[in-house]
Each structure stands twice: as C-alpha cells, then as structure tokens.
Design a protein around this motif. Structure first.
Motif, PDB file in Angstrom:
ATOM      1  N   GLY A 115       0.803  -1.213   0.000  1.00 48.38           N
ATOM      2  CA  GLY A 115       0.000   0.000   0.000  1.00 48.38           C
ATOM      3  C   GLY A 115       0.838   1.266   0.000  1.00 48.38           C
ATOM      4  N   GLY A 172      -5.313   3.832  -0.964  1.00 51.18           N
ATOM      5  CA  GLY A 172      -4.091   3.276  -0.396  1.00 51.18           C
ATOM      6  C   GLY A 172      -4.010   3.550   1.095  1.00 51.18           C
ATOM      7  N   MET A 201      -6.368   1.226   2.911  1.00 52.70           N
ATOM      8  CA  MET A 201      -5.812  -0.129   3.016  1.00 52.70           C
ATOM      9  C   MET A 201      -4.779  -0.219   4.135  1.00 52.70           C
ATOM     10  SD  MET A 201      -3.839  -2.273   0.052  1.00 52.70           S
ATOM     11  CE  MET A 201      -2.656  -3.568   0.473  1.00 52.70           C
ATOM     12  N   GLY A 222      -7.210  -3.940  -1.497  1.00 50.54           N
ATOM     13  CA  GLY A 222      -6.123  -4.611  -2.197  1.00 50.54           C
ATOM     14  C   GLY A 222      -6.576  -5.334  -3.445  1.00 50.54           C
TER      15      GLY A 222
END
Length: 220
Positions: free
Chosen positions: A106, A134, A137, A167
């Motif tokens: 990430g 991102g 995550m 993801g």
C-alpha cells in the motif's frame, strides 16, 4: 416419542462447499499478479519508452509487486473459513507475513501515485483516489492488527476485510474496464477515475456486507 437431531453437514462437506471463496479471490488477483510478473520481466530487459515511468522508480515498483501479490494470495487463504478453522496456528503466523506485505504494497503504491509521472490516460483525480484508497488499506491493516492484539476479533475481521477489499481493487478494475473498453473505448481522465473509484467502492461495500452478515450468523 423420539426426537431427531437436525441434520448437519459433515466437516468434509462444508470444506468442499467453501473452497470457491479462496478460488474466486485468487482468480480475481490473477490479472494484477500476472501484470506484476510481466512488469518485472519488462524491467529486467532494460529501459524503454513504455517502461520509463517504472524504470525510474525500481524499488517502489518491486516492493509494490511482491508486497501486494503476497498480500492477495495469503489473504485469500485467510478468508477460507474451513481452512482457517482447521489450522488456527497457520492463520496467526501467516498474518504476521500478510500485514507487513500489505502495508509495504500500500505505501509503495501511494509513493508511486504521488511521485511518478502521470500516465497518458490518468489525471490528478485518479492520483488522489489512489492515495485515498491506499491510505484506507494501510490504515485498515494497522487498525486490524491493533484490534486483534486487544482480543477484539469482531473489529479485527472488519478492518482486515476492508483492507483486503481495497487490495483486490486492481482485479475488480480489470473487470470493470474490460467492458468499458469494448463498448466505449479506452477511458482517460475523469471517466477512468470514475470507473476505477467505482471498483474500489463496490469492493468495500461488498466486503462490509459479507463480514457483517457472517458475524451476525455466528452470534445467532
């Protein structure tokens, strides 16, 4: 008068029934994973006009490919209910690999989104979406780890499911972009950002619904 116990499926039957969960997740991860392998092979052949964007950032791209692939594969097995029940020790030990791999994947993806050249069909909106999801995550993995250290299994499962959903975004994006390209053509700019963002959002909504439904059934 006799009573008959309700019929229950034997463990072997339940195992056969839930194999489709990791199989589906691994199939969804196949496209981005194959793309990562192709990218590594492409970079090993030297700098070209097509790979210059990645060639200038070799460490983040390699960390992203190997971290994200490890995260997706191990995560698919973590979400296999019967496998997790039969091997609880494996679940814990593989999680110690999965979490660092996911965080590395990430963070490296966010690094590339922020500091690499914007591709021809992308725009600033898509860059910010990559940074946003991102961050979701990475935060999900950290919060999931914190929760399980407190023995809060419910919160742990929810955050890990959210992180894994983000993801798997690349796989869902391939499913969304394929029909779009076939019907309309290669998207660029805001249309591409909308399609990509929609894929992440669908994953998160579906993961939230599934994990909450599973937890509700276990409580009942």
């Amino acid at each position: 008068m006799t009573t008959t116990a309700p019929a229950t499926s034997p463990p072997a039957t339940r195992t056969r029934r839930d194999w489709w969960i990791p199989a589906s997740l691994l199939a969804l991860a196949l496209v981005p994973s194959a793309g990562g392998v192709f990218r590594v092979v492409d970079l090993s052949s030297g700098r070209t006009a097509e790979n210059a964007r990645f060639f200038d950032l070799p460490v983040p791209i390699l960390v992203h490919i190997f971290g994200a692939t490890t995260f997706l594969v191990l995560g698919a097995l973590q979400l296999w209910p019967s496998f997790r029940r039969r091997r609880p020790a494996w679940h814990r030990w593989s999680g110690r690999v999965l979490v660092p791999a996911g965080v590395a994947g990430g963070l490296s993806g966010m690094w590339m989104a922020a500091f690499s050249d914007v591709p021809a069909h992308d725009n600033a909106a898509l860059m910010w979406l990559r940074l946003l999801f991102g961050a979701v995550m990475v935060a999900g993995l950290v919060l999931g780890l914190v929760a399980i250290r407190r023995r809060d299994v419910v919160t742990h499962q929810r955050w890990m499911a959210r992180a894994y959903a983000v993801g798997q975004g690349a796989g869902t994006q391939a499913l969304f972009l394929g029909p779009y390209v076939a019907l309309v053509g290669q998207p660029s700019g805001n249309p591409k950002a909308v399609v990509m963002g929609l894929a992440w959002a669908v994953n998160l909504v579906l993961a939230e619904w599934l994990v909450r439904r599973s937890q509700s059934r276990r409580r009942v």
